[in-house]
Scaffold this active site. Sequence first.
Site, PDB file in Angstrom:
ATOM      1  CB  THR B 258      -0.906   0.037   1.240  1.00 38.46           C
ATOM      2  OG1 THR B 258      -1.815  -1.056   1.172  1.00 38.46           O
ATOM      3  CG2 THR B 258      -1.723   1.328   1.285  1.00 38.46           C
ATOM      4  CG  PHE B 260       0.431   5.115   3.447  1.00 41.67           C
ATOM      5  CD1 PHE B 260      -0.770   5.288   4.123  1.00 41.67           C
ATOM      6  CD2 PHE B 260       0.973   3.835   3.384  1.00 41.67           C
ATOM      7  CE1 PHE B 260      -1.406   4.213   4.729  1.00 41.67           C
ATOM      8  CE2 PHE B 260       0.337   2.752   3.986  1.00 41.67           C
ATOM      9  CZ  PHE B 260      -0.857   2.947   4.657  1.00 41.67           C
TER      10      PHE B 260
END
Lengths: 358, 358
Positions: B258, B260
């Site tokens: 993921t 960010f």
Amino acid sequence: MSDDKLKPLREQIDSIDAQILELLNRRARVAEQVGHVKAETNAPVFRPEREAQVLRKVADMNPGPLVAADVQTIFREIMSSCRALERRVVVAYLGPPGTFSEQAVYQQFGHAIEGLPCASIDEVFRATEAGTADFGVVPVENSSEGAINRTLDLLLQTTLSISGEVSIPVHHSLMTKSGTMDGIRRICAHSQTLAQCQVWLNLNCPGIERVAVASNGEAARMAADDPTTAAIAGEIAGQRYNLGVVKAHVQDDPHNRTRFVVIGRLQPGASGKDKTSLALAVPNKAGAVYNLLAPLATHGVSMTRFESRPARTGTWDYYFYVDVEGHQQDEKVDRAFAELRQNSAFFKILGSYPLSLN
Amino acid sequence: MSDDKLKPLREQIDSIDAQILELLNRRARVAEQVGHVKAETNAPVFRPEREAQVLRKVADMNPGPLVAADVQTIFREIMSSCRALERRVVVAYLGPPGTFSEQAVYQQFGHAIEGLPCASIDEVFRATEAGTADFGVVPVENSSEGAINRTLDLLLQTTLSISGEVSIPVHHSLMTKSGTMDGIRRICAHSQTLAQCQVWLNLNCPGIERVAVASNGEAARMAADDPTTAAIAGEIAGQRYNLGVVKAHVQDDPHNRTRFVVIGRLQPGASGKDKTSLALAVPNKAGAVYNLLAPLATHGVSMTRFESRPARTGTWDYYFYVDVEGHQQDEKVDRAFAELRQNSAFFKILGSYPLSLN
């Protein structure tokens, strides 16, 4: 222009960084030699008592301006990366990754390890007993919800020892199904949580009934079922039940913590500031508790935690979980335990380990 | 006895640790002087380009035996604790604490900061825009579920800039209501997730139908409703829907991550290895995309990401999110952008920032 003034300072920092880098690698080379000596005798890669001593020493010696706790964070990573040159220690924990349990793992072992997320507390014990993991990290106590019963049960049976403890701050939020307080008629939480939040609740929700329930998780479940009920719970429980956060961090005590224990085949030696955890049982609960514990007082051993718990397994009605100051190899602790063992129908040393730093 | 051989080695380590401790505090004193210079000119406490340069330099100079990534972890904490002497930077993130977003915060800023968990991505933007937080950290892209739409929408509107990026590995598990595969007739997940898990699924679940659904979260919800459906999803989604884990880590690609972004009022200078994020729109989608992007090719600017997204807000049908190599102050990037801006009906530089280390 401030960059003109900054440049010489940054050059100084770069030069210091180069020296630190050199020393870090010199330290790593000595640590490799330590690894060779350990390998000859099959000694463990991770020695919690030694690491605790190093962390205490750097905090004691720290002249500042750096904050001692920050220095410990740096040295924890230094030891972790040196240790990883021998072998990356495998640590099982209650998954999923990205939770407080994983944070507890890093807080004990630094980041240079291999984490093994497990689906249950049972699986953490199994993976560690089977040797798939060198250590396991499991929650044992929550300052607002009390003991984690499954961990206590498994500690009675396991062949593993507790070799460390870690505590992690936890936060509570006021949550409802709608994410607002519209139509809310009562606020549910565990009684200890309600107590911890009472200053905030008196100020902000003076007219709303407060109801103590079995756990904060149960409160979250109730709020999900009933749009007139608010829950105070950890936000992870709120997410599980799809609640909206009305207000984060409502507890008065910022020191609300979850305590984890590290389990493993290793039995740490004395670090100088240690704690020992015991599990005990006596045949007759009512009369025997005082007698049971008398040897601790006699030998001047301080008890830091005492908890009784109805037995789900085994022969006894209650088990007592006792933490005392000191290591089981300390003379006075050893003497007290010898007497304690005679008074007990069930007596098990769960482990001696360094006191946690926080 | 191995302790006899270990003792002199440990004395060497203790002596090296004392020198490291001394250097760390010497570095901190110089950092305090940097702070005074910065305070005179109101310069920011956190300079991501400078920290990225330091981390690259120590990795490049690292002679070993320490692993370069571990050295970077140590230096990230060193910089974090020195920075904290000026002021503990406040970082808002998508809470609750104890999740991947919090890990992303520590990975960018080290541990010597003040985390501010927020209930939504919107709140992270608001807290940072209002100055309650110095920075915000929000998820922007998941390698198996694609873009985080809310973040993309808010980036279009905000006055904040992207000042960094962090990527965190994520893991997928096969989960069902019962925690076993008994009676399971289909396995649901996002199509990208199914693709990533296909080797494992072919080996272990050859006869079971696979169904692509909108997201892994949706798959988890379906599995909670239907005991014949299994889901592949992150375990946090599984916990939310009370699913049992049949098998953890089923994806073939261990690099599933993921991503960010760090947002703030700060616009970092060039670090030497940077990335710039843009949002663009053109009136007529079909014909104009090629022309739109031609200036990048003309000026030799590499595009590392291109994503189109139907507009929910504003005048245009589609927005394009483009990442390019280089800093907006780089000459060729600046020239390409000047032309790009003329071709676009909507043109916004979301930020230039150092490439993430991992």
